[in-house]
Design an enzyme around this catalytic site. Structure first.
Site, PDB file in Angstrom:
ATOM      1  N   THR A 413     -12.775  -5.961   8.438  1.00 60.27           N
ATOM      2  CA  THR A 413     -11.851  -7.234   8.857  1.00 60.27           C
ATOM      3  C   THR A 413     -11.208  -6.845  10.461  1.00 60.27           C
ATOM      4  OG1 THR A 413      -9.985  -8.759   8.321  1.00 60.27           O
ATOM      5  CG2 THR A 413      -9.959  -6.049   7.680  1.00 60.27           C
ATOM      6  N   HIS A 465      -8.497   4.797  -4.432  1.00 58.26           N
ATOM      7  CA  HIS A 465      -8.213   5.981  -4.765  1.00 58.26           C
ATOM      8  C   HIS A 465      -8.733   6.938  -5.920  1.00 58.26           C
ATOM      9  CE1 HIS A 465      -6.240   9.656  -3.519  1.00 58.26           C
ATOM     10  NE2 HIS A 465      -5.031   9.180  -3.224  1.00 58.26           N
TER      11      HIS A 465
END
Length: 494
Positions: A413, A465
């Site tokens: 982005t 994660h």
């Protein structure tokens, strides 16, 4: 062949198809045809907006448009009939079959099922407005048929076009009152009450049971006015208007006070924005996000951008800093392929992917979308530049296909184009990482032991994660920064 089967074969009904991958609804943006228009097989009849893109729908029949079941701006579930076509207009007056989707007699339902066209699926073509090739057919009055026996009344046609219909005219002769019956259908009918899909939706929204409504439409069809009339008695009758001074409450209002609601606007959440909101909430509360940051001197990268613009091999291609950031990201993933993975919650498995579909977040008039470049990791720099330019241009024109927005593995982005230093981006569902590229600014920087003005940017990497631990995420981000600091590594590492 039964009469109902013949009518079903003549009046073909086109249902809202699944124009994406598992989409459940779409909004009708624009009709390109109206009742009475001649259409041909493959002609685009309307444009719809899904949660991912705007798509044009072609009709799979030849004939004359008989009915449009919904007006523009209406959201329709996949599988709902949106238009019917008279495939044999020369056979005589267009007397419509009994309300196909809403009537409940088992014999008629069976006939309709048998009359479904076999092997004809909607083929999506193009995007955006297309020149109309329709021809308006003059409507001829039916001799000897009273006005109240027209196959589609003015009230029903107005409902289908999304307009407020006039009150139905009183019949010339009193008819037997139609009262609700215990099984939930009007007297003389079999199965559930008869009503068009928009009327059913209105009743559902108002909390009205159709079985409790006495229909006033032709052939015992419940109209929009019937639903409103059923909802109205719950409110007390309005008192007769009596001339006099303004109500005390208005007179007592403090001077200068403005109603806040008069300065507010409410916009329905739908289309791309609705899909984006749902995806971001799902991602934020499903995947445990970790975001790391690094500030890097990209002076050499900015010089390389200028050099590539003059390179004959890049002629006609759009070369900008985002291109080299994308290439650095792909090189870093090649050095750490285990980051390119997905978490399969249902099977409790990690899916490692040997391909990289690189998503590029793009701001469009319909909202933020993230189309992706398929197999981006296998492309050369000129190929990547071409794909990136086409992707951005197509997105801004609103022509991105639903397939182009599925299957992404990682995303970039570019928040720097808005002058923003960086951010903490949220993962796209099913992806493992997203890189935010901040604004490139001239800043004081220690270079070769001296403070100099250098072009500097900040990168932010968010990752899942469950898939990527802190060490792996740090190595990935550090490698991206190393390539941008010394872009010659694109040769030695790539």
């Amino acid at each position: 062949m039964t009469a109902s089967t013949a009518k079903a074969q003549r009046f073909r009904e086109f249902k809202m198809p699944d124009v994406g991958e598992g989409l459940t609804e779409a909004e009708i943006l624009k009709w390109y045809v109206q009742p009475g228009d001649t259409v041909t097989d493959g002609q685009v009849v309307c444009e719809v907006e899904t949660a991912k893109a705007a798509v044009e729908l072609p009709i799979p029949y030849d004939g004359v448009v008989h009915e449009l079941n919904f007006g523009e701006g209406v959201t329709v579930d996949v599988g709902t009939v949106i238009i019917s076509v008279d495939t044999d207009p020369g056979a005589g007056p267009a007397t419509a079959p009994a309300p196909a989707p809403e009537q409940a007699p088992q014999d008629v339902a069976k006939d309709e099922e048998e009359a479904e066209p076999q092997g004809r699926q909607a083929v999506l073509v193009g995007y955006g407005a297309a020149p109309s090739s329709t021809k308006r057919r003059a409507r001829k009055p039916q001799a000897g048929v009273p006005a109240q026996q027209e196959p589609v009344s003015a009230a029903l046609q107005a409902e289908l076009n999304g307009r407020t219909a006039p009150a139905p005219a009183a019949p010339s002769a009193p008819a037997a009152p139609v009262a609700p019956v215990a099984n939930g259908a009007a007297a003389g009918a079999v199965g559930r009450p008869l009503a068009k899909p928009p009327v059913r939706k209105l009743a559902k929204d108002l909390g009205i049971d159709l079985a409790t409504i006495a229909p006033t439409g032709p052939d015992g069809i419940i109209t929009r006015e019937d639903v409103h009339a059923a909802a109205a008695p719950a409110a007390a009758p309005a008192p007769a208007e009596v001339p006099g001074p303004a109500p005390v409450a208005e007179a007592a209002a403090p001077a200068g006070v403005v109603d806040a609601a008069a300065r507010e606007r409410r916009v329905p959440v739908k289309g791309v924005r609705k899909a984006t909101a749902q995806a971001m909430v799902s991602s934020a509360f499903t995947a445990p996000h970790v975001t790391e940051f690094i500030t890097v001197d990209v002076t050499r990268t900015m010089k390389l951008v200028q050099e590539l613009k003059q390179d004959p091999d890049m002629a006609g291609l759009r070369v900008n800093p985002l291109l080299l950031v994308a290439k650095a990201f792909l090189v870093a993933i090649r050095r750490h392929p285990e980051v390119n993975a997905a978490w399969d919650e249902a099977r409790q498995e990690i899916v490692y992917k040997d391909y990289v579909n690189l998503g590029i977040a793009a701001a469009t008039p319909r909202g933020l979308i993230v189309p992706n470049i398929k197999d981006a990791g296998a492309k050369t720099l000129p190929q990547l530049a071409g794909e990136l330019g086409d992707l951005v241009a197509t997105a801004r024109e609103g022509k991105t296909s639903p397939a182009a927005m599925t299957g992404g593995t990682v995303t970039i982005t570019n928040v720097g184009v808005f002058g923003v230093d960086t951010g903490t981006p949220i993962l796209n569902p099913g992806e493992s990482a997203i890189l935010a590229f901040g604004a490139v600014k001239l800043q004081p920087w220690v270079h070769k032991g001296k403070v100099k003005a250098r072009q500097v940017t900040t990168l932010a990497l968010s990752f899942d994660h469950r898939l990527i631990d802190g060490e792996l995420g740090s190595k990935l981000l550090a490698d991206i920064a190393a390539v941008l600091e010394r872009p010659k590594r694109l040769i030695t590492w790539g």
